[in-house]
Design a protein around this motif. Structure first.
Motif, short mmCIF file in Angstrom:
data_model
loop_
_atom_site.label_atom_id
_atom_site.label_comp_id
_atom_site.label_asym_id
_atom_site.label_seq_id
_atom_site.Cartn_x
_atom_site.Cartn_y
_atom_site.Cartn_z
N THR A 50 28.07 37.44 31.54
CA THR A 50 28.28 36.41 32.57
C THR A 50 29.55 36.69 33.36
O THR A 50 29.56 36.55 34.59
N LEU A 51 30.60 37.10 32.68
CA LEU A 51 31.85 37.43 33.37
C LEU A 51 31.63 38.60 34.33
O LEU A 51 32.10 38.57 35.47
N ALA A 52 30.94 39.64 33.86
CA ALA A 52 30.69 40.80 34.71
C ALA A 52 29.89 40.40 35.95
O ALA A 52 30.24 40.79 37.07
N ARG A 53 28.85 39.62 35.78
CA ARG A 53 28.04 39.18 36.93
C ARG A 53 28.84 38.27 37.85
O ARG A 53 28.74 38.35 39.07
N GLY A 54 29.63 37.39 37.23
CA GLY A 54 30.41 36.43 38.02
C GLY A 54 31.50 37.07 38.85
O GLY A 54 31.96 36.48 39.83
N TYR A 55 31.92 38.26 38.46
CA TYR A 55 32.98 38.94 39.20
C TYR A 55 32.47 40.00 40.16
O TYR A 55 33.26 40.72 40.76
N LEU A 56 31.15 40.06 40.34
CA LEU A 56 30.62 40.95 41.37
C LEU A 56 31.07 40.44 42.74
O LEU A 56 30.95 39.25 43.02
N PRO A 57 31.58 41.31 43.60
CA PRO A 57 31.99 40.85 44.93
C PRO A 57 30.78 40.71 45.86
O PRO A 57 30.53 41.55 46.71
N THR A 58 30.02 39.64 45.64
CA THR A 58 28.79 39.45 46.42
C THR A 58 28.79 38.17 47.25
O THR A 58 28.12 38.09 48.26
N THR A 59 29.53 37.15 46.81
CA THR A 59 29.59 35.90 47.56
C THR A 59 30.86 35.88 48.40
O THR A 59 31.81 36.62 48.13
N GLN A 60 30.88 35.02 49.40
CA GLN A 60 32.07 34.91 50.24
C GLN A 60 33.28 34.54 49.39
O GLN A 60 34.38 35.09 49.57
N GLU A 61 33.09 33.65 48.43
CA GLU A 61 34.19 33.21 47.56
C GLU A 61 34.70 34.35 46.70
O GLU A 61 35.92 34.56 46.58
N SER A 62 33.78 35.12 46.09
CA SER A 62 34.23 36.20 45.21
C SER A 62 34.86 37.36 45.99
O SER A 62 35.82 37.97 45.54
N VAL A 63 34.34 37.65 47.18
CA VAL A 63 34.93 38.70 48.02
C VAL A 63 36.36 38.30 48.41
O VAL A 63 37.29 39.10 48.34
N LEU A 120 53.20 33.31 50.69
CA LEU A 120 52.36 34.32 50.04
C LEU A 120 52.31 34.10 48.53
O LEU A 120 51.24 34.11 47.92
N THR A 121 53.48 33.89 47.92
CA THR A 121 53.53 33.68 46.47
C THR A 121 52.69 32.48 46.07
O THR A 121 51.90 32.54 45.11
N GLU A 122 52.83 31.38 46.80
CA GLU A 122 52.06 30.18 46.45
C GLU A 122 50.57 30.36 46.75
O GLU A 122 49.73 29.82 46.04
N ALA A 123 50.25 31.15 47.77
CA ALA A 123 48.84 31.42 48.07
C ALA A 123 48.21 32.25 46.96
O ALA A 123 47.08 31.99 46.55
N PHE A 124 48.95 33.24 46.46
CA PHE A 124 48.44 34.03 45.33
C PHE A 124 48.24 33.13 44.12
O PHE A 124 47.20 33.20 43.44
N ARG A 125 49.22 32.28 43.85
CA ARG A 125 49.11 31.37 42.71
C ARG A 125 47.89 30.45 42.88
O ARG A 125 47.11 30.24 41.95
N PHE A 126 47.73 29.93 44.08
CA PHE A 126 46.61 29.03 44.38
C PHE A 126 45.28 29.75 44.18
O PHE A 126 44.36 29.22 43.55
N GLN A 127 45.17 30.98 44.70
CA GLN A 127 43.92 31.73 44.58
C GLN A 127 43.60 32.02 43.11
O GLN A 127 42.45 31.94 42.70
N GLN A 128 44.61 32.33 42.34
CA GLN A 128 44.37 32.63 40.93
C GLN A 128 43.95 31.38 40.17
O GLN A 128 43.11 31.46 39.28
N GLU A 129 44.50 30.23 40.53
CA GLU A 129 44.07 28.98 39.91
C GLU A 129 42.60 28.70 40.27
O GLU A 129 41.83 28.23 39.43
N GLN A 130 42.23 29.01 41.50
CA GLN A 130 40.83 28.85 41.92
C GLN A 130 39.93 29.79 41.12
O GLN A 130 38.83 29.41 40.70
N SER A 131 40.39 31.02 40.93
CA SER A 131 39.61 31.99 40.15
C SER A 131 39.46 31.54 38.70
O SER A 131 38.39 31.69 38.10
#
Length: 197
Positions: A88-101, A57-68
């Motif tokens: 751009t940051l506000a639009r990019g962080y909208l939970p609308t794509t599979q990746e952002s969700v 879990l810890t490494e998965a969180f770290r991995f996801q944050q690196e992806q973000s």
């Protein structure tokens, strides 16, 4: 023994599968067998790379944050003015794509899990701190260039980040009153209210 490139790729696949499972089921319901199945490996392979569910879990969180972080870096053009970067940051962080969700769901699981785990709390401080500094830098530059009417840039950045978090959580849980489009409009209006000109 596996080639180093195969080890790295296998580990990455397991972490991607873990993030997908966490986003779908949450951490409490996460089972190693589900991660193994999603990654296409045996549970023994998962345990070879991660000796416990907590380590995974810890490494998965770290991995996801690196992806973000990588996604954020790809979103922002450093040549853009600070207000454009904030939009751009506000639009990019909208939970609308599979990746952002998925990223948002993993973030939420990290926050919940960090309530009782100081190492996860520290991990959150590291990555969330970097996110807040990105916003703060844009706000400071916007104020210095006369593009933003704000008092304390740090306080404004905190409000902006808190607004994005709170609205995104409402979108994620399917609030009838807060859709992704409503979130986008709210963020735009918020920034319009402090933008000069």
């Amino acid at each position: 023994m596996a080639r180093p490139s195969a080890v790295v790729e296998r580990r990455r696949e397991i972490l991607e599968a873990t993030c997908a499972c966490v986003a779908e089921r949450g951490f409490r319901d996460l089972r190693i067998v589900d991660v193994a199945r999603a990654a296409g490996y045996s549970t023994g392979t998962v345990h070879y790379y991660f000796d416990s569910k907590e380590a995974l879990l810890t490494e998965a969180f770290r991995f996801q944050q690196e992806q973000s972080l990588e996604r954020r870096n790809n979103l922002i053009d450093p040549a853009d003015d600070p207000v454009t970067r904030l939009r751009t940051l506000a639009r990019g962080y909208l939970p609308t794509t599979q990746e952002s969700v998925r990223a948002w769901r993993v973030w939420v699981e990290l926050w919940v899990s960090a309530l009782g785990d100081s190492s996860l709390s520290s991990l959150n401080d590291t990555y969330y701190g970097a996110w807040r500094r990105t916003v703060l830098t844009a706000v400071q530059e916007g104020k210095a260039q006369g593009l933003l009417r704000v008092g304390d840039p740090a306080m404004f950045a905190d409000v902006f980040v808190g607004m994005l978090d709170g609205l995104a959580i409402q979108v994620l849980i399917g609030s009838q009153d807060m859709t992704a489009e409503r979130m986008r409009e709210t963020c735009e209006e918020f920034l319009d209210g402090v933008t000069v000109g």
